[in-house]
Design a protein around this motif. Sequence first.
Motif, short mmCIF file in Angstrom:
data_model
loop_
_atom_site.label_atom_id
_atom_site.label_comp_id
_atom_site.label_asym_id
_atom_site.label_seq_id
_atom_site.Cartn_x
_atom_site.Cartn_y
_atom_site.Cartn_z
N VAL A 307 16.39 -66.17 -12.49
CA VAL A 307 15.47 -64.65 -12.11
C VAL A 307 14.75 -63.94 -10.80
CG1 VAL A 307 13.04 -64.34 -12.84
CG2 VAL A 307 13.87 -65.53 -14.01
N VAL A 308 15.10 -65.02 -9.81
CA VAL A 308 14.70 -65.24 -8.69
C VAL A 308 16.27 -63.71 -8.36
CG1 VAL A 308 14.64 -66.44 -6.71
CG2 VAL A 308 13.99 -67.58 -8.24
N LYS A 309 17.77 -64.79 -8.25
CA LYS A 309 18.63 -63.77 -8.05
C LYS A 309 18.77 -62.55 -8.89
CE LYS A 309 22.12 -67.91 -7.65
NZ LYS A 309 23.25 -67.72 -8.99
N LEU A 310 17.86 -61.74 -9.81
CA LEU A 310 18.27 -60.61 -10.46
C LEU A 310 17.11 -59.88 -9.71
CD1 LEU A 310 17.99 -61.05 -14.17
CD2 LEU A 310 19.39 -59.96 -12.50
N MET A 311 15.78 -60.15 -9.15
CA MET A 311 14.86 -60.15 -7.88
C MET A 311 15.04 -59.50 -6.96
SD MET A 311 11.19 -61.62 -8.92
CE MET A 311 11.70 -63.35 -8.32
N ILE A 312 16.00 -60.84 -6.19
CA ILE A 312 16.85 -60.70 -5.06
C ILE A 312 17.92 -58.75 -5.13
CG2 ILE A 312 18.61 -61.09 -3.52
CD1 ILE A 312 17.16 -63.81 -4.15
N VAL A 418 12.40 -56.56 -13.29
CA VAL A 418 13.03 -57.64 -13.27
C VAL A 418 12.70 -57.78 -14.81
CG1 VAL A 418 14.49 -59.43 -13.34
CG2 VAL A 418 14.04 -58.66 -11.49
N ILE A 419 13.42 -58.09 -16.38
CA ILE A 419 13.30 -58.55 -17.57
C ILE A 419 14.02 -59.20 -17.82
CG2 ILE A 419 12.44 -58.47 -19.40
CD1 ILE A 419 10.85 -56.74 -17.91
N TYR A 420 13.70 -61.04 -17.80
CA TYR A 420 14.89 -61.67 -18.42
C TYR A 420 14.44 -62.14 -20.04
CZ TYR A 420 17.88 -65.52 -18.32
OH TYR A 420 19.13 -66.15 -18.34
N ASP A 421 15.18 -61.83 -20.69
CA ASP A 421 14.68 -62.84 -22.53
C ASP A 421 15.67 -63.72 -22.90
OD1 ASP A 421 14.48 -62.78 -24.84
OD2 ASP A 421 15.44 -60.61 -25.45
N ILE A 422 14.62 -65.00 -22.68
CA ILE A 422 14.82 -66.57 -22.63
C ILE A 422 15.48 -65.99 -24.50
CG2 ILE A 422 14.66 -68.89 -23.28
CD1 ILE A 422 13.70 -68.68 -21.04
N LYS A 423 14.74 -65.59 -25.37
CA LYS A 423 14.80 -65.53 -26.88
C LYS A 423 15.42 -64.55 -27.14
CE LYS A 423 13.14 -68.50 -28.70
NZ LYS A 423 13.47 -69.76 -29.28
N SER A 424 16.37 -63.82 -26.89
CA SER A 424 17.42 -62.19 -26.71
C SER A 424 16.90 -61.62 -28.08
CB SER A 424 18.39 -62.89 -27.50
OG SER A 424 19.22 -63.87 -26.02
N THR A 425 15.66 -60.86 -27.93
CA THR A 425 14.10 -60.74 -29.19
C THR A 425 14.59 -59.11 -28.39
OG1 THR A 425 12.88 -61.41 -27.70
CG2 THR A 425 13.48 -62.40 -29.45
N LEU A 426 14.17 -59.10 -27.36
CA LEU A 426 13.29 -57.01 -26.57
C LEU A 426 14.99 -56.21 -26.70
CD1 LEU A 426 11.99 -58.74 -23.25
CD2 LEU A 426 11.09 -58.02 -25.54
N ASN A 427 15.40 -55.00 -26.37
CA ASN A 427 16.28 -53.90 -26.75
C ASN A 427 16.52 -53.88 -24.93
OD1 ASN A 427 15.73 -53.75 -29.50
ND2 ASN A 427 14.50 -52.88 -29.56
N TYR A 428 15.28 -53.90 -24.45
CA TYR A 428 14.95 -53.33 -23.10
C TYR A 428 15.25 -54.97 -22.46
CZ TYR A 428 14.63 -51.74 -18.37
OH TYR A 428 14.56 -51.08 -17.48
N PHE A 429 16.25 -54.85 -21.25
CA PHE A 429 16.20 -56.16 -20.86
C PHE A 429 16.77 -55.88 -19.55
CE2 PHE A 429 19.16 -57.07 -24.23
CZ PHE A 429 19.66 -57.81 -23.59
N ASN A 430 16.82 -56.85 -18.18
CA ASN A 430 17.82 -57.24 -17.29
C ASN A 430 18.84 -57.92 -17.73
OD1 ASN A 430 15.42 -56.59 -15.15
ND2 ASN A 430 16.93 -54.65 -15.25
N GLU A 431 18.82 -59.04 -18.92
CA GLU A 431 19.91 -59.94 -18.76
C GLU A 431 18.98 -61.62 -19.51
OE1 GLU A 431 22.62 -63.60 -16.39
OE2 GLU A 431 21.76 -61.47 -15.38
#
Length: 433
Positions: A307-312, A418-431
């Motif tokens: 998440v931090v790397k994505l924000m950077i 930044v959208i981080y989807d731990i549970k892989s339930t979203l259609n829109y996410f960065n990772e």
Amino acid sequence: MNNQIFNIKNPKIAIIGLGYVGLPLAHAFSIKYKVVGFDIAQSRIDELKNGYDRTLELSEEQVKEAISNGMEFTNKIEDIKNCNIYIVTVPTPIDEHKTPDLTPLLKASETIGKVLKKGDIVIYESTVYPGATEEDCVPVLEKVSRLKFNEDFFCGYSPERINPGDKEHTVTKILKVTSGSTPEVAKYIDELYKSVITAGTHLAPSIKVAEAAKVIENAQRDINIAFVNELALIFDKLGIDTHDVLKAAGTKWNFLPFKPGLVGGHCIGVDPYYLTYKAKEVGYHPEVILAGRRINDNMGVHVANKVVKLMIHKGHTIKGSKVLVLGITFKENCPDIRNSRVIDVIRELQEFGCNVDVHDPWADAKEVKDEYGLDLLENGSCKIEDYNAIVLAVAHNEFKELDDMIQNLNHNIKDSLVIYDIKSTLNYFNERL
């Protein structure tokens, strides 16, 4: 042997511990037998008497049904002294050193020992390592009661298989493993459970076998999840989407459908340590089980770092950035916060200097404050456009509308978020994990 025990035609059952395991079991037994539910927490007793179950395992109607069946709720030891079967369903956690903490189990045994009578049966359901019932609990029962094991009183072990939040696989619909301290007692215990467990029972040849069966059930799942978590770490470095890989591999008929994720809760993240503790005690150092535990215990740190790397990469200054974590319970659509590994993500983000807010419509705010020192956001008090990053940690049904909310954001805000989807339930996410 005292055969009087087998003449108990009207069992009166005391359930010791009215949590996620004990309460549903008490309800099931109350349909056919006289049941007394015992818990040391006065607040828990008061809530149940009013028909409310904070674990949400039972509805208000089910709690009141148990009461109408004659079930009593109490924290007074004198109210269980006339029972002849005692079933222990207290927690068996680990301490900060990952060592089994049998304190609740031994305290429950002391309580029972004070009222134990000749001919009584004590059945343990709490998860333990093989040998704990006979080597740790029985001596307490004997010392306090001054009765002799397998002459004056008897024991059994029937591991709980409750899946918190699961309304399909409820206690009576899950096949139950049973065991007893003598062949006759084992048969009696098996018949007792069989009378209320519609899915049937499996009579194990000994208490130790039943204890071992329970502890490896979750150790097996832990290892399988650790495998796919390790795959996620590898594929992250290779720039491959782990879920795409698993989807492709899953087209083979015998590929097991495990997914990467945070491994918490009171079972999968705890039970393996009971087995490894006993293994070390007898001179064997387990390698695979502990390796799996290390991988799973470190996944929260991995998520926070991603998440931090994505924000950077999106140009955010990390110190002072605002991150919204959605979910603190250990699984979706369940209020259970015990051993939730979401806290690892939160703590690591805080170490980076992020200001982290947490929202969870299922969790009890006071419990979260007491357990983790966090103040939950109230429902409706958070706006996703106010944050630099959002971590979907738990896939509660209430979060399903997050996709639409993100799509409706201003274009510039959406691009920087930044959208981080731990549970892989979203259609829109960065990772995703």
